[in-house]
Design an enzyme around this catalytic site. Structure first.
Site, mmCIF file in Angstrom:
data_model
loop_
_atom_site.group_PDB
_atom_site.id
_atom_site.type_symbol
_atom_site.label_atom_id
_atom_site.label_comp_id
_atom_site.label_asym_id
_atom_site.label_seq_id
_atom_site.Cartn_x
_atom_site.Cartn_y
_atom_site.Cartn_z
ATOM 1 N NE ARG A 273 -28.288 15.142 -20.929
ATOM 2 C CZ ARG A 273 -28.352 16.421 -21.281
ATOM 3 N NH1 ARG A 273 -27.674 17.330 -20.585
ATOM 4 N NH2 ARG A 273 -29.090 16.812 -22.306
ATOM 5 N NE ARG A 288 -24.694 19.728 -11.584
ATOM 6 C CZ ARG A 288 -24.618 20.300 -12.778
ATOM 7 N NH1 ARG A 288 -24.640 19.550 -13.869
ATOM 8 N NH2 ARG A 288 -24.532 21.604 -12.900
ATOM 9 C CD GLU A 370 -27.407 25.042 -19.420
ATOM 10 O OE1 GLU A 370 -27.745 24.244 -20.311
ATOM 11 O OE2 GLU A 370 -26.298 25.007 -18.847
ATOM 12 C CB SER A 373 -27.856 25.114 -24.251
ATOM 13 O OG SER A 373 -27.234 25.342 -23.012
ATOM 14 N NE ARG A 412 -30.704 22.096 -14.189
ATOM 15 C CZ ARG A 412 -29.417 22.269 -14.507
ATOM 16 N NH1 ARG A 412 -29.057 23.348 -15.205
ATOM 17 N NH2 ARG A 412 -28.520 21.390 -14.142
#
Length: 461
Positions: A273, A288, A370, A373, A412
């Site tokens: 991404r 990130r 996070e 999700s 993460r």
């Protein structure tokens, strides 16, 4: 894609949903006008075709009866109807194309249980887990990027040289830990009756559209062979942003059977991404980044079971954190923080104690990361991708519901492990469930740096 019938019968519900999401730039009135004109022309076209069929039937009959003038008039009328119908069909096709493009830009309608809010500050915490019995931490917890550098298991500088910013090398025990996490996660979810998939990494534009990445989020994706901002074709290829895309589209334009459901797949992939709208806010470390590993859980279920499945999906993803002994919390995302395609989402956020943030657990410091999700898309993706099932073999096919969750974001989780399991001497304990996947190692002790740079930095004698 939202149901056209919902748009027709409940326009205020759609309008309220857009407002709750904060989508102020959508001209819903124009979309409704296009839809109304399209429906009107469809009906008019049906009437013209019916009249043309009747006229065509009369022509032969009039000729047989010797009524040549009336037959010629019918022939003339048939020609007029053909021209009228062609013009109308062209306009109808243009309107349908415009309507489809507009619907592709409309986000999903949030479920009634989703808390209304403007942004992430309005998300509701559902529960915290693992904070009653925290392990003792060093007086000052070293951030993962400093610890990774001192142990020589994370190398961002050399990755910037080979590829660019936002990428990193893992070395030695760092690479071993990444592999261990992937294998551990896959094994956990096999126990939960997930069927493994190893999907292709390049995926076409049609698949990206089916799950909602295109057209809205092209800027965040890596396109193969062209700029992501240029026009693209249905079969143009993109690097996988999440395994949700290939796995969901695996059954695109197919009809499954009720006996096939629920269908549970897991897939490990590297993911790519650009983070076009976000990258730059965090320049150090591996939180990130542009490439990261993830195990994705994708579910296909009957509509009436999807919200019970969502609750179970959260627990399935959280089991990874439970077994690793990492403290975490579960959030119910508000309307303003939902992703484009989601009707309801729970986030799993792990506690990483090494870097301070404003929303850290009170009295503990650190930050939330996070790592998953878990979302119910209801039939939103199914309509875009043509995912249907037949409740009974003799019944008409219906759209099924799709759900997915990360099980979890590997990088993460590594950040949380390096910060939560570090010791005063700068080593890191390996959680017991991961030790079999790391050759029995109980502690990450790091490596000596290599090269003249290490000597110049005073890291070697």
């Amino acid at each position: 894609m939202i149901d056209r019938q919902v748009l027709r019968d409940e326009p205020e519900r759609v309008r309220d949903a857009l407002a709750a999401r904060g989508n102020e730039g959508v001209d819903l009135d124009h979309i409704l006008d296009v839809y109304d004109e399209w429906r009107s022309l469809k009906a008019e076209g049906d009437n013209l075709r019916h009249e043309r069929n009747e006229v065509s039937q009369k022509i032969g009959q009039l000729k047989q009866e010797g009524k040549d003038e009336e037959a010629q008039a019918a022939i003339d009328r048939s020609g007029e109807l053909k021209d009228e119908l062609q013009t109308l069909e062209e306009r109808t096709a243009d309107l349908e194309s415009e309507l489809d493009e507009a619907l592709l830009e409309l986000p999903n309608v949030p479920h009634e249980s989703v808390p209304v809010g403007a942004d992430e500050s309005d998300n509701e915490e559902v529960r915290r887990v693992g904070f009653d019995d925290l392990r003792p931490l060093p007086d000052e917890v070293t951030p993962h990027y400093e610890l990774g550098e001192s142990l020589d298991i994370i190398d961002e500088a050399r990755a910037a040289k080979t590829t660019g910013s936002g990428f990193y090398f893992l070395k030695g025990e760092g690479a071993m830990l990444e592999h261990a996490l992937i294998q551990f996660m896959l094994e956990v979810h096999r126990e939960q009756e997930y069927v493994d998939l190893f999907p292709p990494i390049p995926i076409n534009s049609t698949s990206m559209t089916g799950t909602g990445q295109l057209p809205k989020f092209a800027d965040d994706a890596y396109r193969i062979g062209g700029s992501e901002t240029e026009n693209y074709e249905d079969d143009d290829l993109w690097l996988c942003p999440t395994a949700e895309v290939p796995v969901t589209n695996m059954y695109r334009d197919e009809i499954l059977l009720k006996d096939d459901l629920p269908l549970k797949h897991q897939a490990y992939t590297p993911n790519f991404r650009r983070e076009a709208g976000e990258h730059g806010t965090e320049t150090r470390g591996i939180v990130r980044v542009h490439q990261f590993n993830k195990v994705e859980l994708v579910n296909f279920v009957e509509p009436e079971e999807s919200y019970d499945r969502l609750e179970a999906l959260v627990d399935e993803a959280a089991e990874v954190l439970d077994r690793l002994g990492l403290p975490y919390r579960v959030l119910s995302l508000c309307t303003g923080d939902l992703t484009f395609a989601s009707a309801k989402t729970y986030d799993l956020e792990v506690w990483a104690p090494g870097t301070e943030s404003d929303d850290a657990p009170e009295g503990l410091g650190g930050r939330w990361l996070e790592v998953s999700s878990a979302s119910n898309f209801e039939d939103f993706q199914a309509r875009r991708a043509g995912l249907r099932y037949r409740p009974e073999r003799h019944e008409s096919a219906e759209y099924l519901h799709t759900l997915n969750a990360s099980g979890t974001a590997v990088g993460r989780i590594m950040v949380a492990l390096l910060e939560y399991y570090q010791n005063e001497d700068g080593t890191v304990d390996v959680p017991e469930p991961l030790q079999p996947y790391m050759g029995g190692r109980e502690v990450i002790e790091g490596h000596e740096p290599v090269g003249e740079a290490a000597v110049g930095a005073g890291k070697k004698d």
